[in-house]
Enzyme design. Structure first.
Site, mmCIF file in Angstrom:
data_model
loop_
_atom_site.group_PDB
_atom_site.id
_atom_site.type_symbol
_atom_site.label_atom_id
_atom_site.label_comp_id
_atom_site.label_asym_id
_atom_site.label_seq_id
_atom_site.Cartn_x
_atom_site.Cartn_y
_atom_site.Cartn_z
ATOM 1 N N SER A 43 0.856 -1.190 0.000
ATOM 2 C CA SER A 43 0.000 0.000 0.000
ATOM 3 C C SER A 43 0.887 1.234 0.000
ATOM 4 O O SER A 43 2.090 1.164 0.268
ATOM 5 C CB SER A 43 -0.906 0.006 1.238
ATOM 6 O OG SER A 43 -0.145 0.270 2.424
ATOM 7 N N LEU A 105 3.057 -0.951 5.063
ATOM 8 C CA LEU A 105 2.524 0.360 5.450
ATOM 9 C C LEU A 105 3.641 1.385 5.368
ATOM 10 O O LEU A 105 4.721 1.175 5.930
ATOM 11 C CB LEU A 105 1.977 0.315 6.885
ATOM 12 C CG LEU A 105 1.514 1.653 7.479
ATOM 13 C CD1 LEU A 105 0.300 2.195 6.728
ATOM 14 C CD2 LEU A 105 1.192 1.493 8.965
ATOM 15 N N ILE A 136 7.331 -2.027 7.163
ATOM 16 C CA ILE A 136 7.225 -0.578 7.170
ATOM 17 C C ILE A 136 7.985 -0.063 5.954
ATOM 18 O O ILE A 136 9.146 -0.416 5.750
ATOM 19 C CB ILE A 136 7.788 0.032 8.468
ATOM 20 C CG1 ILE A 136 7.075 -0.557 9.698
ATOM 21 C CG2 ILE A 136 7.646 1.550 8.428
ATOM 22 C CD1 ILE A 136 5.576 -0.297 9.751
ATOM 23 N N LYS A 137 7.331 0.760 5.154
ATOM 24 C CA LYS A 137 7.951 1.268 3.926
ATOM 25 C C LYS A 137 8.698 2.567 4.208
ATOM 26 O O LYS A 137 8.131 3.510 4.773
ATOM 27 C CB LYS A 137 6.901 1.501 2.841
ATOM 28 C CG LYS A 137 6.247 0.226 2.347
ATOM 29 C CD LYS A 137 5.165 0.500 1.326
ATOM 30 C CE LYS A 137 5.723 0.778 -0.043
ATOM 31 N NZ LYS A 137 4.624 0.860 -1.058
ATOM 32 N N ILE A 138 9.963 2.591 3.820
ATOM 33 C CA ILE A 138 10.798 3.785 3.949
ATOM 34 C C ILE A 138 11.374 4.106 2.571
ATOM 35 O O ILE A 138 11.951 3.226 1.924
ATOM 36 C CB ILE A 138 11.945 3.564 4.951
ATOM 37 C CG1 ILE A 138 11.397 3.341 6.358
ATOM 38 C CG2 ILE A 138 12.914 4.747 4.941
ATOM 39 C CD1 ILE A 138 12.482 3.079 7.407
#
Length: 363
Positions: A43, A105, A136-138
């Site tokens: 997402s 996310l 976790i998207k960075i």
């Protein structure tokens, strides 16, 4: 055999690049997992902005969390959806030993160039979610590399997003490996998973109309092939082998932005061209359905047959400055997510005010 199953059997994971509450409630996501070999989901702020603007599925949750600030309200809504999706993928996650079955996310796009707040938010979201299969998207921006290393060192699984070139991928991979090496030095388990997301189709959109017709829609694939070669070379390196021997997973290369943007091109263009073992393709819902309907799995990318070098040389001769364009695409990608983030928060604010006004006795 359906093309999605054939691609899965060839060693590539198929992930869905979208999520909506309707998809969770009407059984579509379960259908994609069961019948179309989907084994994960990603997402981003644009996806959630579009989901929130479609119908009223989120209204009850918006009211339930209305006492929170808009940022926290959004993350609560997103985690409600992603927690349900993560539960559906949990059997895959367990069966594959954590290699697959993930949801993702993204941290606030406002933090793309701010490592310290990114580190804090990544840790906070990971802890808040409490999900074993949540990335976790960075963003893999230059400042984001520090946040990636620190987050991996802290044990937070990371999906590195907004990568556009082999060089950007290798920098993100280095940050991941540094985080794992530091964990080993501290006597911590190196079993922290990560994927590196290379955006493909935006390359071709960027040079549309600026290169000879024979080069149309070939730049993104050439960049991806070059990156895949570097990925395989890194996996076979002494550095990675040492970490794997200590129990570390290999960071998986993920193809992102694989929906076809050129209406004259085949709607499965990027999926078919980038069929490659030990990778992930996260595709929009329309692309997934098109591939399931009429996709074809032809020759897979290999370690030793490459057209990408000559194709990239042709683009250089046509005036495309690849390094500069990669940096530009990363900046534009970050800016696009900021725009979606601001739109999303504005939508939440408007929806919340509207819902308050609809309540009996509200003035």
């Amino acid at each position: 055999m359906m093309a999605t199953q054939a691609l899965h059997d060839a060693g590539q994971s198929l992930w869905l690049d979208t999520i909506t509450r309707e998809m969770l409630e009407d059984g579509r996501l379960e259908h994609y997992i069961r019948d179309l070999s989907v084994t994960g989901l990603t997402s981003n702020p644009t996806i959630f902005d579009q989901a929130l603007r479609r119908g009223h599925a989120y209204d009850a949750s918006i009211l339930a969390w209305q006492s929170h600030g808009l940022d926290d309200l959004f993350f609560q809504l997103a985690l409600e959806d992603l927690s349900r999706a993560a539960a559906l993928f949990q059997p895959i996650h367990q069966r594959t030993g954590g290699r697959d079955g993930w949801v993702s996310l993204e941290v606030s796009p406002l933090l793309a160039w701010l490592p310290e707040p990114t580190i804090h938010q990544a840790s906070s979201l990971h802890e808040q979610a409490g999900l074993p299969n949540l990335f976790i998207k960075i963003p893999g921006t230059p400042p984001g590399l520090k946040a990636i290393e620190e987050s991996i060192f802290a044990g937070v699984p990371i999906n590195v997003t907004l990568l556009f070139s082999m060089e950007q991928y290798l920098a993100a991979a280095d940050a991941y490996l540094k985080g794992l090496e530091r964990r080993l030095e501290e006597g911590l388990s190196p079993e922290v998973h990560s994927v590196a997301s290379l955006f493909v189709s935006r390359w071709d959109k960027a040079v549309e109309g600026q290169v000879p017709e024979p080069l149309r829609n070939r730049l993104g694939i050439a960049v991806a092939e070059r990156t895949y070669r570097a990925y395989n070379e890194l996996r076979e390196s002494a550095r990675v082998r040492r970490l794997v021997s200590e129990g570390a997973p290999v960071q998986t290369l993920l193809w992102a932005s694989t929906g076809t943007k050129d209406p004259s091109a085949r709607d499965t263009h990027y999926v078919e061209a980038l069929a490659a073992p030990d990778t992930i393709n996260t595709m929009p819902e329309g692309t997934l359905l098109a591939f399931a309907d009429h996709g074809q799995v032809g020759p897979l990318l290999t370690h030793d047959e490459w057209e990408s070098d000559s194709v990239l040389e042709e683009f250089k001769m046509a005036g495309v400055e690849l390094d500069g364009l990669a940096a530009q695409l990363q900046r534009e990608g970050a800016d696009s997510f900021v725009k979606s983030w601001n739109s999303l928060l504005a939508c939440l604010s408007e929806r919340l005010e509207g819902l308050k006004g609809e309540r009996p006795g509200a003035h």
